[in-house]
Design a protein around this motif. Structure first.
Motif, mmCIF file in Angstrom:
data_model
loop_
_atom_site.group_PDB
_atom_site.id
_atom_site.type_symbol
_atom_site.label_atom_id
_atom_site.label_comp_id
_atom_site.label_asym_id
_atom_site.label_seq_id
_atom_site.Cartn_x
_atom_site.Cartn_y
_atom_site.Cartn_z
ATOM 1 N N UNK A 1 23.293 51.736 -1.479
ATOM 2 C CA UNK A 1 24.100 52.920 -1.191
ATOM 3 C C UNK A 1 25.583 52.568 -1.217
ATOM 4 N N UNK A 2 25.921 51.428 -0.625
ATOM 5 C CA UNK A 2 27.326 51.011 -0.599
ATOM 6 C C UNK A 2 27.841 50.767 -2.010
ATOM 7 N N UNK A 3 27.047 50.102 -2.841
ATOM 8 C CA UNK A 3 27.430 49.833 -4.226
ATOM 9 C C UNK A 3 27.634 51.148 -4.986
ATOM 10 N N UNK A 4 26.722 52.093 -4.768
ATOM 11 C CA UNK A 4 26.833 53.380 -5.459
ATOM 12 C C UNK A 4 28.086 54.129 -5.019
ATOM 13 N N UNK A 5 28.369 54.125 -3.719
ATOM 14 C CA UNK A 5 29.529 54.851 -3.202
ATOM 15 C C UNK A 5 30.851 54.230 -3.640
ATOM 16 N N UNK A 6 30.814 52.921 -3.912
ATOM 17 C CA UNK A 6 32.022 52.229 -4.370
ATOM 18 C C UNK A 6 32.228 52.354 -5.871
ATOM 19 N N UNK A 7 31.311 53.037 -6.549
ATOM 20 C CA UNK A 7 31.447 53.244 -7.985
ATOM 21 C C UNK A 7 31.126 52.024 -8.824
ATOM 22 N N UNK A 8 30.361 51.080 -8.270
ATOM 23 C CA UNK A 8 30.051 49.849 -8.991
ATOM 24 C C UNK A 8 28.793 49.970 -9.849
ATOM 25 N N UNK A 9 28.062 51.066 -9.692
ATOM 26 C CA UNK A 9 26.838 51.264 -10.478
ATOM 27 C C UNK A 9 26.670 52.749 -10.770
ATOM 28 N N UNK A 10 26.808 53.139 -12.027
ATOM 29 C CA UNK A 10 26.616 54.541 -12.389
ATOM 30 C C UNK A 10 25.157 54.947 -12.227
ATOM 31 N N UNK A 11 24.225 54.014 -12.466
ATOM 32 C CA UNK A 11 22.799 54.315 -12.341
ATOM 33 C C UNK A 11 22.450 54.613 -10.886
ATOM 34 N N UNK A 12 22.842 53.723 -9.970
ATOM 35 C CA UNK A 12 22.545 53.937 -8.554
ATOM 36 C C UNK A 12 23.280 55.162 -8.013
ATOM 37 N N UNK A 13 24.494 55.385 -8.489
ATOM 38 C CA UNK A 13 25.248 56.566 -8.050
ATOM 39 C C UNK A 13 24.528 57.845 -8.458
ATOM 40 N N UNK B 1 21.005 44.210 -10.521
ATOM 41 C CA UNK B 1 20.538 42.841 -10.741
ATOM 42 C C UNK B 1 21.240 41.867 -9.801
ATOM 43 N N UNK B 2 22.530 42.070 -9.584
ATOM 44 C CA UNK B 2 23.276 41.193 -8.675
ATOM 45 C C UNK B 2 22.753 41.297 -7.247
ATOM 46 N N UNK B 3 22.417 42.506 -6.806
ATOM 47 C CA UNK B 3 21.862 42.694 -5.464
ATOM 48 C C UNK B 3 20.547 41.925 -5.309
ATOM 49 N N UNK B 4 19.713 41.998 -6.328
ATOM 50 C CA UNK B 4 18.416 41.324 -6.268
ATOM 51 C C UNK B 4 18.611 39.811 -6.255
ATOM 52 N N UNK C 1 15.048 48.498 -8.107
ATOM 53 C CA UNK C 1 14.191 47.888 -9.128
ATOM 54 C C UNK C 1 14.279 48.661 -10.442
ATOM 55 N N UNK C 2 14.258 50.000 -10.360
ATOM 56 C CA UNK C 2 14.330 50.814 -11.576
ATOM 57 C C UNK C 2 15.670 50.636 -12.271
ATOM 58 N N UNK C 3 16.742 50.583 -11.482
ATOM 59 C CA UNK C 3 18.069 50.390 -12.076
ATOM 60 C C UNK C 3 18.174 49.019 -12.735
ATOM 61 N N UNK C 4 17.603 48.000 -12.070
ATOM 62 C CA UNK C 4 17.635 46.654 -12.645
ATOM 63 C C UNK C 4 16.853 46.594 -13.945
ATOM 64 N N UNK C 5 15.719 47.275 -13.982
ATOM 65 C CA UNK C 5 14.902 47.302 -15.201
ATOM 66 C C UNK C 5 15.668 47.944 -16.351
ATOM 67 N N UNK C 6 16.511 48.907 -15.999
ATOM 68 C CA UNK C 6 17.328 49.574 -17.015
ATOM 69 C C UNK C 6 18.554 48.748 -17.408
#
Length: 393
Positions: A268-280, A306-309, A295-300
């Motif tokens: 959630x923090x990564x998405x709110x910071x604009x670091x991942x368009x997929x998670x956002x 991927x960095x979080x994982x 997991x789905x975002x990493x697969x994409x």
């Protein structure tokens, strides 16, 4: 089921039939240190109890053909694996084959009364499906420390309202059968040992990464629970000095920095910071994020996911490396809901363990994902109660 084995020899025979399936008298004799006459006496006594039944003639080994025996095919065990956010309930036969399995979402924070109402409802559905008339015993797994002899959770960090609740006594009255209760990760280890990746491994560690993190410790083929039942609670080993506050009251625990809940919070923090368009995008659509979203975002191919994982796998690997150097297991199994993150997580854990642990400990150490998935816990729960019932009274 009212009968119990009357001797250690009978208990050994029951467990051999449970783990190996139907067998001939001659082959059983090859596995136990009993004379033919003594073996015949013990098997006759087990046949009289109804725990074991005749199963036809065995294949010829030359000379007079032996008779097969098997565990009573009518025996039924209930396996219950309570997680933080879902519950699995299954019915097995005496050989721990899963005959029916239900999974439903559930919040363990609703408390034991609400959770067990749901468990009993699911058990009722298995009965209604014609899979079982009554249960001969039940094994229950809960996501927190358990005082094993009494079957009572003790100060479980993610289970408010469960401290001291008499799980075994309460469910035994409702189900009308013997009950055994253990920590969920111990049951996962027992399930993988019985029918999964840890078959025939005497000494191994089973790390479960879900809403929390725990470790099942198997020594000489037996789960090691420690003096009071809290062995393997690695989620509350300090991973980051002075780090994030944890539900247990301490700071910097592994569980606070990487678990299903921690990963969702970080996503959630990564998405709110604009670091991942997929998670956002997933956050905007669903209003929340889960480990499955990561997991789905990493697969994409999402770099931030991927960095979080990888970062989480590194944290786990740093703690597990110390366990490997200390315990020197023959196998390390990684299981739990977060293993949906797959081989990216596994690779990060492997890297840290192989880098930090002693070469003598890691030279022949497989580090693998569990094979059984959501059935590991219920299989282990059935094994737990069968171990109890197939032991001398």
């Amino acid at each position: 089921m009212t009968a119990r084995p009357a001797s250690a020899h009978q208990a050994r025979l029951l467990k051999l039939l449970r783990d190996g399936g139907p067998n001939s008298r001659a082959q059983l004799g090859d596995q136990v240190e009993l004379s033919r006459s003594k073996l015949a006496v013990e098997l006759h006594r087990l046949l009289d109890t109804g725990l074991v039944v005749a199963d036809g003639l065995a294949a010829s080994r030359g000379g007079r053909r032996s008779h097969n025996v098997r565990l009573n095919p009518g025996l039924r065990f209930l396996g219950v694996d309570i997680g933080a956010t879902s519950v699995d309930v299954a019915v097995t036969n005496a050989e721990l084959e899963v005959l029916g399995h239900l999974n439903q979402p559930m919040d363990v924070r609703e408390g034991p009364v609400a959770v067990f109402e749901q468990v009993l409802d699911m058990a009722g559905k298995l009965k209604a499906a014609g899979l079982v008339e009554g249960f001969d015993g039940a094994g229950i797994g809960v996501p927190g420390p358990v005082r094993f002899p009494e079957g009572v959770p003790v100060a479980p960090p993610i289970m408010p309202g469960w401290d001291g609740f008499p799980v075994r006594e309460a469910l035994s009255q409702e189900l009308g059968c013997p009950i055994m209760v253990d920590n969920d990760v111990n049951l996962m280890a027992m399930g993988e040992q019985h029918a999964g990746v840890a078959r025939n491994v005497a000494d191994f560690l089973c790390v479960k990464i879900g809403t929390g993190i725990g470790c099942g410790i198997v020594v000489g083929g037996q789960v090691y629970r420690g003096t009071t039942g809290s062995a393997g609670d690695i989620g509350h080993i300090q991973a980051v000095p002075g780090g994030r506050p944890c539900a247990c009251g301490n700071r910097g625990c592994l569980e606070a920095h990487f678990s299903g809940a921690a990963l969702a919070r970080d996503a959630v923090q990564v998405a709110q910071q604009g670091l991942s368009t997929d998670l956002a995008a997933r956050l905007a659509t669903n209003g929340t994020l889960t480990a499955a979203d990561v997991a789905a975002a990493a697969t994409a191919g999402d770099t931030a996911a991927l960095d979080l994982i990888r970062e989480g796998g590194t944290r786990v690997g740093e703690v597990v490396a110390g366990l490997v150097s200390f315990f020197n297991p023959g196998l390390l199994v990684i299981g739990g809901g977060v293993t949906g993150l797959g081989h990216t997580l596994l690779a990060a854990i492997r890297t840290q363990v192989y880098r930090q642990s002693l070469p003598l400990a890691t030279g022949n150490l497989p580090i693998v994902l569990g094979e059984l998935g959501s059935t590991a816990g219920v299989t282990g729960a059935a094994r737990l109660i069968s171990d109890h019932l197939f032991s001398p009274a």
